[in-house]
Design an enzyme around this catalytic site. Sequence first.
Site, PDB file in Angstrom:
ATOM      1  N   ASN A 102      38.727  38.406  47.141  1.00 46.26           N
ATOM      2  CA  ASN A 102      38.189  37.271  46.403  1.00 46.26           C
ATOM      3  C   ASN A 102      36.777  37.632  45.957  1.00 46.26           C
ATOM      4  O   ASN A 102      36.534  38.764  45.554  1.00 46.26           O
ATOM      5  CB  ASN A 102      38.271  36.019  47.301  1.00 46.26           C
ATOM      6  CG  ASN A 102      38.143  34.749  46.514  1.00 46.26           C
ATOM      7  OD1 ASN A 102      38.740  34.637  45.443  1.00 46.26           O
ATOM      8  ND2 ASN A 102      37.385  33.799  47.017  1.00 46.26           N
ATOM      9  N   ASN A 148      33.786  33.688  49.944  1.00 44.86           N
ATOM     10  CA  ASN A 148      33.163  33.311  48.677  1.00 44.86           C
ATOM     11  C   ASN A 148      31.671  33.543  48.692  1.00 44.86           C
ATOM     12  O   ASN A 148      31.147  34.258  49.527  1.00 44.86           O
ATOM     13  CB  ASN A 148      33.502  31.839  48.382  1.00 44.86           C
ATOM     14  CG  ASN A 148      34.691  31.731  47.447  1.00 44.86           C
ATOM     15  OD1 ASN A 148      34.687  32.352  46.392  1.00 44.86           O
ATOM     16  ND2 ASN A 148      35.685  30.959  47.829  1.00 44.86           N
ATOM     17  N   ASP A 198      32.043  26.964  46.845  1.00 45.99           N
ATOM     18  CA  ASP A 198      32.799  28.123  46.338  1.00 45.99           C
ATOM     19  C   ASP A 198      31.811  29.238  45.995  1.00 45.99           C
ATOM     20  O   ASP A 198      31.107  29.717  46.882  1.00 45.99           O
ATOM     21  CB  ASP A 198      33.653  27.647  45.151  1.00 45.99           C
ATOM     22  CG  ASP A 198      34.724  28.651  44.753  1.00 45.99           C
ATOM     23  OD1 ASP A 198      34.574  29.840  45.052  1.00 45.99           O
ATOM     24  OD2 ASP A 198      35.704  28.249  44.118  1.00 45.99           O
TER      25      ASP A 198
HETATM   26 CA    CA Z   1      35.554  31.781  44.488  1.00 43.04          CA
END
Ligand code: CA
Length: 295
Positions: A102, A148, A198
């Site tokens: 990610n 994240n 995020d």
């Molecule tokens: Ca993200």
Amino acid sequence: MTKRAEAINAEKSVLGEGPLWLPESGRLVWVDIEGMKIRMWNPKTGEEESVSVGQRIGAVVRATDGRMVCALQNGFHFLDAETGELEPIADPEAHLPGNRFNDGKCDPAGRFWAGTMPIADGAPTGALYRLDGDGSAHKMAEEIGCSNGLGWSLDGSTMYYIDTSTRRIDKFDFDAGSGGISNRRTVAVIPADQGYPDGMTVDAEGKLWVAHWDGHAVSRFDPDTGECLERVELPVSRVTSCCFGGDDLDELYITSASVGLSEEQLRREPLAGSLFVYKPGVKGLPAAEFKVQGT
Ligand code: CA
């Protein structure tokens, strides 16, 4: 006049993420994780380009040898952004096919940090890795649900980190010499009615800009006090990440997603998946590059 984020007239992403300003070419680059491509957009000409990479892509950064480095579903790769050609570097989770990479960023010394998450929702089987200039990957944190938001303090002594599943913005003591992290603690917890933290970027005053997944906003936090200093509302719920860009690094580019929204939500959010720009009145800093050994 109310300051607000404006949608940019570019193709929407399924899961737009990881924006990065490229100062030499004056372009913004970001990824569409589920679209499996890198997107590029020139704000002066409106010209758009995309490069397919054939698997989910979590993050892309510039390397000091002129290539790019990306964190793909199947590990770290060099990428030639002109041809789309990939060269594998390291795949630390080859044994975990249910995970993918990610978000990722480079630290001030040029190491590439990126973490993983399960593709299906589930247990915190992800981890945070550090890719060094010699191509070696090191596991730096584990039991991560959704890796994240990374960033560093202006003096380089603190690393900021978000595991979205915890709703927390955390920080570590960061040793720039060794790339070590220690003493994890919490900067702020995002309340349930404001979604999940995020992606993140750090501005020139050392404050944190955090995207709110399912929270319709980007917020600015003081990393020392945990205080929310500013909140920018967006007309989309799945706000994913942000970075500073433009010639003077005074524009905040914000990515979003349409993935997982119901038909009803998509009707209410016609701009879901769009890229947005906001003028916050504070500047950003140039993003660090991945320092390839010998360059
Ligand atoms: Ca993200």
